[in-house]
Design a protein around this motif. Structure first.
Motif, PDB file in Angstrom:
ATOM      1  N   ILE A   1       0.490   4.893 -16.859  1.00  0.00           N
ATOM      2  CA  ILE A   1      -0.168   5.435 -15.562  1.00  0.00           C
ATOM      3  C   ILE A   1      -0.873   4.257 -15.237  1.00  0.00           C
ATOM      4  CG2 ILE A   1      -2.682   6.003 -14.838  1.00  0.00           C
ATOM      5  CD1 ILE A   1      -1.953   8.433 -17.212  1.00  0.00           C
ATOM      6  N   ILE A   2      -1.067   2.878 -15.886  1.00  0.00           N
ATOM      7  CA  ILE A   2      -1.777   1.977 -15.161  1.00  0.00           C
ATOM      8  C   ILE A   2      -0.597   0.754 -14.180  1.00  0.00           C
ATOM      9  CG2 ILE A   2      -2.720  -0.580 -15.714  1.00  0.00           C
ATOM     10  CD1 ILE A   2      -3.884   0.357 -17.936  1.00  0.00           C
ATOM     11  N   ALA A   3       0.134   1.346 -15.031  1.00  0.00           N
ATOM     12  CA  ALA A   3       1.307   0.545 -13.870  1.00  0.00           C
ATOM     13  C   ALA A   3       1.973   1.484 -12.314  1.00  0.00           C
ATOM     14  CB  ALA A   3       2.833  -0.010 -14.679  1.00  0.00           C
ATOM     15  N   GLN A   4       1.756   2.486 -12.412  1.00  0.00           N
ATOM     16  CA  GLN A   4       1.380   3.102 -11.366  1.00  0.00           C
ATOM     17  C   GLN A   4       1.069   3.513 -10.352  1.00  0.00           C
ATOM     18  OE1 GLN A   4       3.484   7.166 -12.671  1.00  0.00           O
ATOM     19  NE2 GLN A   4       3.557   7.310 -10.291  1.00  0.00           N
ATOM     20  N   SER A   5      -0.276   3.285 -11.080  1.00  0.00           N
ATOM     21  CA  SER A   5      -1.747   3.580 -10.203  1.00  0.00           C
ATOM     22  C   SER A   5      -1.574   2.313  -8.574  1.00  0.00           C
ATOM     23  CB  SER A   5      -2.697   3.217 -11.504  1.00  0.00           C
ATOM     24  OG  SER A   5      -3.016   1.839 -10.866  1.00  0.00           O
ATOM     25  N   PRO A   6      -0.895   0.888  -9.201  1.00  0.00           N
ATOM     26  CA  PRO A   6      -0.606   0.148  -7.705  1.00  0.00           C
ATOM     27  C   PRO A   6      -0.633   1.030  -6.779  1.00  0.00           C
ATOM     28  CG  PRO A   6      -0.750  -1.577  -9.322  1.00  0.00           C
ATOM     29  CD  PRO A   6      -0.495  -0.026 -10.031  1.00  0.00           C
ATOM     30  N   PHE A   7       1.033   1.501  -6.874  1.00  0.00           N
ATOM     31  CA  PHE A   7       1.494   1.785  -5.921  1.00  0.00           C
ATOM     32  C   PHE A   7       1.299   3.057  -5.386  1.00  0.00           C
ATOM     33  CE2 PHE A   7       4.608  -0.056  -8.252  1.00  0.00           C
ATOM     34  CZ  PHE A   7       5.149  -1.082  -7.807  1.00  0.00           C
ATOM     35  N   PHE A   8       0.877   4.058  -5.935  1.00  0.00           N
ATOM     36  CA  PHE A   8      -0.262   5.101  -5.812  1.00  0.00           C
ATOM     37  C   PHE A   8      -1.201   4.764  -4.959  1.00  0.00           C
ATOM     38  CE2 PHE A   8      -4.147   7.597  -6.080  1.00  0.00           C
ATOM     39  CZ  PHE A   8      -3.458   9.338  -5.354  1.00  0.00           C
TER      40      PHE A   8
ATOM     41  N   THR B   1      -6.427  -7.142   0.743  1.00  0.00           N
ATOM     42  CA  THR B   1      -5.868  -8.471   1.084  1.00  0.00           C
ATOM     43  C   THR B   1      -4.977  -8.459  -0.867  1.00  0.00           C
ATOM     44  OG1 THR B   1      -7.872  -9.371   1.764  1.00  0.00           O
ATOM     45  CG2 THR B   1      -6.558 -11.132   1.068  1.00  0.00           C
ATOM     46  N   ILE B   2      -6.131  -7.806  -1.467  1.00  0.00           N
ATOM     47  CA  ILE B   2      -4.870  -8.901  -3.079  1.00  0.00           C
ATOM     48  C   ILE B   2      -3.620  -7.461  -2.584  1.00  0.00           C
ATOM     49  CG2 ILE B   2      -4.804  -7.377  -5.088  1.00  0.00           C
ATOM     50  CD1 ILE B   2      -8.007  -7.888  -5.987  1.00  0.00           C
ATOM     51  N   LEU B   3      -3.806  -5.596  -2.058  1.00  0.00           N
ATOM     52  CA  LEU B   3      -2.540  -5.838  -2.390  1.00  0.00           C
ATOM     53  C   LEU B   3      -1.791  -5.294  -1.159  1.00  0.00           C
ATOM     54  CD1 LEU B   3      -4.563  -1.830  -3.635  1.00  0.00           C
ATOM     55  CD2 LEU B   3      -3.034  -3.884  -4.772  1.00  0.00           C
ATOM     56  N   ARG B   4      -2.353  -6.287   0.054  1.00  0.00           N
ATOM     57  CA  ARG B   4      -1.522  -6.353   0.758  1.00  0.00           C
ATOM     58  C   ARG B   4       0.089  -6.263   0.684  1.00  0.00           C
ATOM     59  NH1 ARG B   4      -3.242  -6.924   5.665  1.00  0.00           N
ATOM     60  NH2 ARG B   4      -5.209  -7.085   5.585  1.00  0.00           N
ATOM     61  N   PRO B   5       0.457  -7.238  -0.231  1.00  0.00           N
ATOM     62  CA  PRO B   5       2.003  -7.269  -0.539  1.00  0.00           C
ATOM     63  C   PRO B   5       2.592  -6.016  -0.988  1.00  0.00           C
ATOM     64  CG  PRO B   5       0.619  -9.306  -0.984  1.00  0.00           C
ATOM     65  CD  PRO B   5      -0.626  -8.557  -0.371  1.00  0.00           C
ATOM     66  N   LEU B   6       1.380  -5.302  -1.602  1.00  0.00           N
ATOM     67  CA  LEU B   6       2.300  -4.255  -1.713  1.00  0.00           C
ATOM     68  C   LEU B   6       2.513  -2.752  -1.033  1.00  0.00           C
ATOM     69  CD1 LEU B   6       0.615  -2.783  -5.377  1.00  0.00           C
ATOM     70  CD2 LEU B   6       2.933  -3.527  -4.641  1.00  0.00           C
ATOM     71  N   TYR B   7       1.408  -3.202   0.428  1.00  0.00           N
ATOM     72  CA  TYR B   7       1.336  -2.542   1.732  1.00  0.00           C
ATOM     73  C   TYR B   7       3.147  -2.013   2.380  1.00  0.00           C
ATOM     74  CZ  TYR B   7      -3.543  -2.004   0.905  1.00  0.00           C
ATOM     75  OH  TYR B   7      -5.274  -1.444   0.589  1.00  0.00           O
ATOM     76  N   TYR B   8       2.991  -4.089   2.321  1.00  0.00           N
ATOM     77  CA  TYR B   8       4.405  -4.520   3.003  1.00  0.00           C
ATOM     78  C   TYR B   8       5.961  -3.881   2.261  1.00  0.00           C
ATOM     79  CZ  TYR B   8       2.699  -7.362   6.959  1.00  0.00           C
ATOM     80  OH  TYR B   8       1.941  -7.642   7.391  1.00  0.00           O
ATOM     81  N   ALA B   9       5.952  -3.707   0.472  1.00  0.00           N
ATOM     82  CA  ALA B   9       7.180  -2.896  -0.132  1.00  0.00           C
ATOM     83  C   ALA B   9       6.623  -2.085  -0.328  1.00  0.00           C
ATOM     84  CB  ALA B   9       6.443  -3.535  -1.632  1.00  0.00           C
ATOM     85  N   VAL B  10       5.450  -1.313  -0.010  1.00  0.00           N
ATOM     86  CA  VAL B  10       6.283   0.550  -0.250  1.00  0.00           C
ATOM     87  C   VAL B  10       6.113   0.959   1.417  1.00  0.00           C
ATOM     88  CG1 VAL B  10       4.446   2.412  -0.539  1.00  0.00           C
ATOM     89  CG2 VAL B  10       4.311   0.763  -2.085  1.00  0.00           C
ATOM     90  N   SER B  11       5.522   0.361   2.348  1.00  0.00           N
ATOM     91  CA  SER B  11       6.295   0.766   3.929  1.00  0.00           C
ATOM     92  C   SER B  11       7.663   0.289   3.781  1.00  0.00           C
ATOM     93  CB  SER B  11       4.999   0.097   4.217  1.00  0.00           C
ATOM     94  OG  SER B  11       5.366  -1.463   4.862  1.00  0.00           O
ATOM     95  N   TRP B  12       7.833  -0.391   3.628  1.00  0.00           N
ATOM     96  CA  TRP B  12       9.533  -1.240   3.396  1.00  0.00           C
ATOM     97  C   TRP B  12      10.851  -0.346   2.399  1.00  0.00           C
ATOM     98  CZ3 TRP B  12      14.319  -2.582   0.021  1.00  0.00           C
ATOM     99  CH2 TRP B  12      14.503  -3.183   0.679  1.00  0.00           C
ATOM    100  N   ILE B  13      10.051   0.755   1.501  1.00  0.00           N
ATOM    101  CA  ILE B  13      10.844   1.159   1.126  1.00  0.00           C
ATOM    102  C   ILE B  13      10.827   2.505   1.739  1.00  0.00           C
ATOM    103  CG2 ILE B  13      10.794   2.457  -1.482  1.00  0.00           C
ATOM    104  CD1 ILE B  13      10.474   0.073  -2.705  1.00  0.00           C
TER     105      ILE B  13
END
Length: 366
Positions: free
Chosen positions: A107-114, A3-15
């Motif tokens: 590393i901290i900033a990159q970890s959510p995208f990973f 639920t927390i990372l769902r917006p990032l799922y959309y961002a990563v998948s869209w890119i």
């Protein structure tokens, strides 16, 4: 977490979908090259956005290296008082404007995208739509192969699952092992490059020991965790390691840490090109050091035989003279004067003394 990372799922998948649309113009839309290059482009885009944080990381790392002697002194002074030690450390950080966590920011900033990319590829492996990836794109990504291995499979997956995606278990394991080795090797080279070239070698600190330990720990961690990563995540992590290695090489060559081996090499390159003018104070210091070194040089000690040959007093090699007193005047005669043939040296000297006139006393003239 989802639920927390769902917006990032959309961002990563869209890119990824946008890059996939672009590469589909050059490759088959269902090929591993179209999807693989989309993942690589995602990494490049994220790392470009993280360049400001990378610059902060470099500054923070150098500040931490410069503070190591002071930190060690504080630890020695307050080794029996942990609370006072922590207070003094925080005070030192505040005075110097150093943040110990700044070196971990990229590393901290990159970890959510990973994590988001891992979850997106995991959903694809399970046949589930995620973000903006619909069923059509899902089928295309599931069957995309890179060097014979589907992007959604792992090293530990079963042969049945791998065969259902049109691949063999041998191909999958060969590709994953090669990627894991390259990923660990690139991490080791990056860390070793930092330790051997961009560390001030004049200061021995615990920080250097920690970095040396991480040089061996990180590759092992990548090798252990890599067997549980999908091929697409391995592509992501290998790309980011290669980017980090190249980025660090550029920084070390252009802006190395003062006192490090890379800094000395850079100074030599600039001096060879005539772009580096030596500081007058530095030149003066070098001249003073050379003068002091020359003054400290002592003459070599000679043996007794050499001193008798070469250390004779002035006038050696000339006939020594002897003074004879007569009326306060000194007559010089050669001491080694040879007597006449057939005579002895003693008789010659006595003959000379007889031939000399004695001065008369003034009263005897009367």
């Amino acid at each position: 977490m989802d639920t927390i990372l769902r917006p990032l799922y959309y961002a990563v998948s869209w890119i990824i979908v946008q890059f996939h649309s672009f590469y589909s113009l050059m490759f088959d839309r269902d090929s591993g090259w179209a999807w693989g290059l989309s993942i690589v482009s995602l990494v490049v885009l994220i790392r470009i956005c993280l360049i400001p944080l990378f610059v902060k990381q470099i500054k923070a790392t150098r500040n931490m290296q410069a503070l190591q002697p002071k930190m060690k002194a504080i630890q020695e002074r307050y080794k029996s008082d942990r609370q006072r030690q922590s207070e003094e450390m925080m005070k030192l950080y505040k005075e110097t404007g150093t943040n110990p966590l700044s070196s971990c920011l990229p590393i901290i900033a990159q970890s959510p995208f990973f994590i988001s990319l891992y979850q997106v590829l995991n959903h694809i492996a399970q046949g589930k739509t995620v973000g903006v990836i619909n069923q059509d794109l899902l089928n295309s990504a599931r069957h995309a192969h890179i060097f014979g291995a589907p992007l959604s499979v792992k090293f530990m997956d079963s042969a049945h699952k791998v065969e259902s995606l049109g691949a063999t278990l041998t191909d999958v394991r060969v590709v994953t092992v090669i990627m894991i080795v390259l990923m660990s090797l690139s991490q080791f080279i990056t860390q070793r490059q930092l330790m051997t070239k961009n560390v001030d070698l004049t200061v021995k600190t615990p920080f250097m020991q920690q970095q040396k330990m991480l040089m061996y720990v990180f590759p092992v961690m990548f090798a252990v965790f890599g067997i549980n990563f999908p091929v697409g995540v391995l592509i992501y992590w290998l790309t980011t390691n290669v980017w980090t290695m190249g980025q660090q090489l550029f920084v070390i060559r252009r802006n190395p840490t003062p006192g490090s081996l890379a800094y000395k090499q850079r100074q030599e390159r600039l001096r060879a090109k005539g772009k580096l003018k030596e500081d007058p104070a530095e030149i003066e210091a070098k001249q003073a050091a050379e003068a002091a070194r020359a003054a400290r040089q002592q003459p070599k000690r000679q043996t007794k035989a050499k001193r008798q040959q070469t250390g004779a007093p002035a006038g050696a090699g000339q006939p020594r003279t002897r003074a004879s007193s007569g009326n306060g005047a000194a007559k010089q005669q050669p001491e080694d004067a040879k007597p006449e043939q057939g005579g002895s040296p003693r008789s010659a000297k006595s003959g000379q003394r007889k031939g000399q006139q004695r001065p008369q006393h003034p009263s005897s003239k009367k």
